[in-house]
Write a protein that holds these residues in place. Structure first.
Motif, PDB file in Angstrom:
ATOM      1  N   LEU A  27       0.956  -1.157  -0.003  1.00  0.00           N
ATOM      2  CA  LEU A  27      -0.169   0.087   0.053  1.00  0.00           C
ATOM      3  C   LEU A  27       0.813   1.353  -0.097  1.00  0.00           C
ATOM      4  O   LEU A  27       0.654   2.216  -0.601  1.00  0.00           O
ATOM      5  N   ILE A  28       1.982   1.176   0.630  1.00  0.00           N
ATOM      6  CA  ILE A  28       2.979   2.452   0.818  1.00  0.00           C
ATOM      7  C   ILE A  28       3.528   2.476  -0.482  1.00  0.00           C
ATOM      8  O   ILE A  28       3.353   3.700  -1.088  1.00  0.00           O
ATOM      9  N   ILE A  29       3.925   1.351  -1.209  1.00  0.00           N
ATOM     10  CA  ILE A  29       4.684   1.610  -2.132  1.00  0.00           C
ATOM     11  C   ILE A  29       3.785   2.389  -3.454  1.00  0.00           C
ATOM     12  O   ILE A  29       4.176   3.126  -4.275  1.00  0.00           O
ATOM     13  N   CYS A  30       2.329   1.646  -3.553  1.00  0.00           N
ATOM     14  CA  CYS A  30       1.577   2.084  -4.607  1.00  0.00           C
ATOM     15  C   CYS A  30       1.246   3.461  -4.383  1.00  0.00           C
ATOM     16  O   CYS A  30       1.059   4.428  -5.176  1.00  0.00           O
ATOM     17  N   LEU A  40       4.187  14.914 -10.762  1.00  0.00           N
ATOM     18  CA  LEU A  40       5.225  15.260 -11.921  1.00  0.00           C
ATOM     19  C   LEU A  40       4.139  15.517 -13.118  1.00  0.00           C
ATOM     20  O   LEU A  40       4.895  15.975 -14.325  1.00  0.00           O
ATOM     21  N   ALA A  41       2.856  15.211 -13.116  1.00  0.00           N
ATOM     22  CA  ALA A  41       2.267  15.471 -14.322  1.00  0.00           C
ATOM     23  C   ALA A  41       1.718  16.915 -14.694  1.00  0.00           C
ATOM     24  O   ALA A  41       1.879  17.651 -13.710  1.00  0.00           O
ATOM     25  N   PRO A  42       1.818  17.227 -15.898  1.00  0.00           N
ATOM     26  CA  PRO A  42       1.719  18.614 -16.208  1.00  0.00           C
ATOM     27  C   PRO A  42       0.174  18.849 -15.829  1.00  0.00           C
ATOM     28  O   PRO A  42      -0.870  18.051 -15.854  1.00  0.00           O
ATOM     29  N   ASN A  43      -0.277  19.940 -15.807  1.00  0.00           N
ATOM     30  CA  ASN A  43      -1.404  20.515 -15.077  1.00  0.00           C
ATOM     31  C   ASN A  43      -2.496  20.680 -16.210  1.00  0.00           C
ATOM     32  O   ASN A  43      -3.126  21.897 -16.366  1.00  0.00           O
ATOM     33  N   GLU A  44      -2.455  19.879 -17.180  1.00  0.00           N
ATOM     34  CA  GLU A  44      -3.414  19.924 -18.538  1.00  0.00           C
ATOM     35  C   GLU A  44      -4.276  18.942 -18.287  1.00  0.00           C
ATOM     36  O   GLU A  44      -3.815  17.568 -18.453  1.00  0.00           O
ATOM     37  N   PRO A  45      -5.653  18.909 -18.214  1.00  0.00           N
ATOM     38  CA  PRO A  45      -6.494  17.773 -17.989  1.00  0.00           C
ATOM     39  C   PRO A  45      -6.279  16.887 -19.368  1.00  0.00           C
ATOM     40  O   PRO A  45      -6.325  17.471 -20.306  1.00  0.00           O
ATOM     41  N   PRO A  46      -6.358  15.665 -19.388  1.00  0.00           N
ATOM     42  CA  PRO A  46      -6.570  14.688 -18.075  1.00  0.00           C
ATOM     43  C   PRO A  46      -5.187  14.128 -17.800  1.00  0.00           C
ATOM     44  O   PRO A  46      -5.066  12.978 -17.547  1.00  0.00           O
ATOM     45  N   LYS A  47      -3.975  14.635 -18.090  1.00  0.00           N
ATOM     46  CA  LYS A  47      -2.726  14.215 -17.938  1.00  0.00           C
ATOM     47  C   LYS A  47      -2.517  13.775 -16.455  1.00  0.00           C
ATOM     48  O   LYS A  47      -2.050  12.767 -16.003  1.00  0.00           O
ATOM     49  N   PRO A  48      -3.214  14.459 -15.508  1.00  0.00           N
ATOM     50  CA  PRO A  48      -2.692  14.184 -14.059  1.00  0.00           C
ATOM     51  C   PRO A  48      -3.425  12.551 -13.841  1.00  0.00           C
ATOM     52  O   PRO A  48      -2.853  11.873 -13.114  1.00  0.00           O
ATOM     53  N   LEU A  49      -4.605  12.509 -14.450  1.00  0.00           N
ATOM     54  CA  LEU A  49      -5.263  11.362 -14.120  1.00  0.00           C
ATOM     55  C   LEU A  49      -4.380  10.175 -14.850  1.00  0.00           C
ATOM     56  O   LEU A  49      -4.197   9.075 -14.135  1.00  0.00           O
ATOM     57  N   PHE A  50      -3.995  10.359 -16.106  1.00  0.00           N
ATOM     58  CA  PHE A  50      -3.288   9.436 -16.610  1.00  0.00           C
ATOM     59  C   PHE A  50      -1.876   9.145 -15.984  1.00  0.00           C
ATOM     60  O   PHE A  50      -1.546   7.799 -16.005  1.00  0.00           O
ATOM     61  N   PHE A  51      -1.127  10.144 -15.382  1.00  0.00           N
ATOM     62  CA  PHE A  51       0.018   9.720 -14.651  1.00  0.00           C
ATOM     63  C   PHE A  51      -0.219   9.277 -13.538  1.00  0.00           C
ATOM     64  O   PHE A  51       0.888   8.197 -13.202  1.00  0.00           O
ATOM     65  N   GLY A  52      -1.336   9.654 -12.749  1.00  0.00           N
ATOM     66  CA  GLY A  52      -1.638   8.800 -11.550  1.00  0.00           C
ATOM     67  C   GLY A  52      -1.876   7.352 -11.687  1.00  0.00           C
ATOM     68  O   GLY A  52      -1.365   6.521 -11.127  1.00  0.00           O
ATOM     69  N   LEU A  53      -2.686   6.948 -12.787  1.00  0.00           N
ATOM     70  CA  LEU A  53      -2.953   5.538 -12.981  1.00  0.00           C
ATOM     71  C   LEU A  53      -1.531   4.779 -13.374  1.00  0.00           C
ATOM     72  O   LEU A  53      -1.260   3.644 -13.141  1.00  0.00           O
ATOM     73  N   THR A  54      -0.676   5.472 -14.197  1.00  0.00           N
ATOM     74  CA  THR A  54       0.513   4.924 -14.666  1.00  0.00           C
ATOM     75  C   THR A  54       1.434   4.707 -13.273  1.00  0.00           C
ATOM     76  O   THR A  54       2.132   3.641 -13.193  1.00  0.00           O
ATOM     77  N   GLY A  55       1.384   5.583 -12.539  1.00  0.00           N
ATOM     78  CA  GLY A  55       2.143   5.608 -10.945  1.00  0.00           C
ATOM     79  C   GLY A  55       1.558   4.397 -10.342  1.00  0.00           C
ATOM     80  O   GLY A  55       2.246   3.684  -9.890  1.00  0.00           O
ATOM     81  N   ALA A  56       0.380   4.115 -10.521  1.00  0.00           N
ATOM     82  CA  ALA A  56      -0.404   2.930  -9.624  1.00  0.00           C
ATOM     83  C   ALA A  56       0.049   1.727 -10.260  1.00  0.00           C
ATOM     84  O   ALA A  56       0.418   0.841  -9.595  1.00  0.00           O
ATOM     85  N   ILE A  57       0.268   1.485 -11.740  1.00  0.00           N
ATOM     86  CA  ILE A  57       0.724   0.261 -12.472  1.00  0.00           C
ATOM     87  C   ILE A  57       1.993   0.187 -11.994  1.00  0.00           C
ATOM     88  O   ILE A  57       2.384  -1.010 -11.853  1.00  0.00           O
TER      89      ILE A  57
END
Length: 80
Positions: A27-30, A40-57
């Motif tokens: 849980l901590i790692i994810c 680290l994602a640029p502040n342009e929607p929907p990039k934060p969502l995709f970056f966050g999902l990539t980080g979770a993977i």
């Protein structure tokens, strides 16, 4: 005696026995990888969502590398 110690250190999640230490570690790692990727994602929607999902993977992959399954399969020959 060792079985009783293992029972105290494990909990049931989705009908499977999980070590509390390994669960908290994953849980901590994810969470960390998801948060870092989101920040680290640029502040342009929907990039934060995709970056966050990539980080979770990425966190899932790291967890699966460092935390090995502890299942023991016993094969029996039973005929009906």
């Amino acid at each position: 005696m060792k079985e009783k110690e293992n029972v105290k250190n494990n909990i049931e999640v989705w009908e499977d026995i999980v070590s509390i230490k390994d669960l908290v570690m994953s849980l901590i790692i994810c969470s960390v990888t998801t948060f870092v990727a989101y920040i680290l994602a640029p502040n342009e929607p929907p990039k934060p969502l995709f970056f966050g999902l990539t980080g979770a993977i990425i966190g899932f992959i790291i967890s699966s590398i460092f935390i090995k399954p502890k299942r023991i399969f016993i094969e029996t020959n039973e005929e009906n």
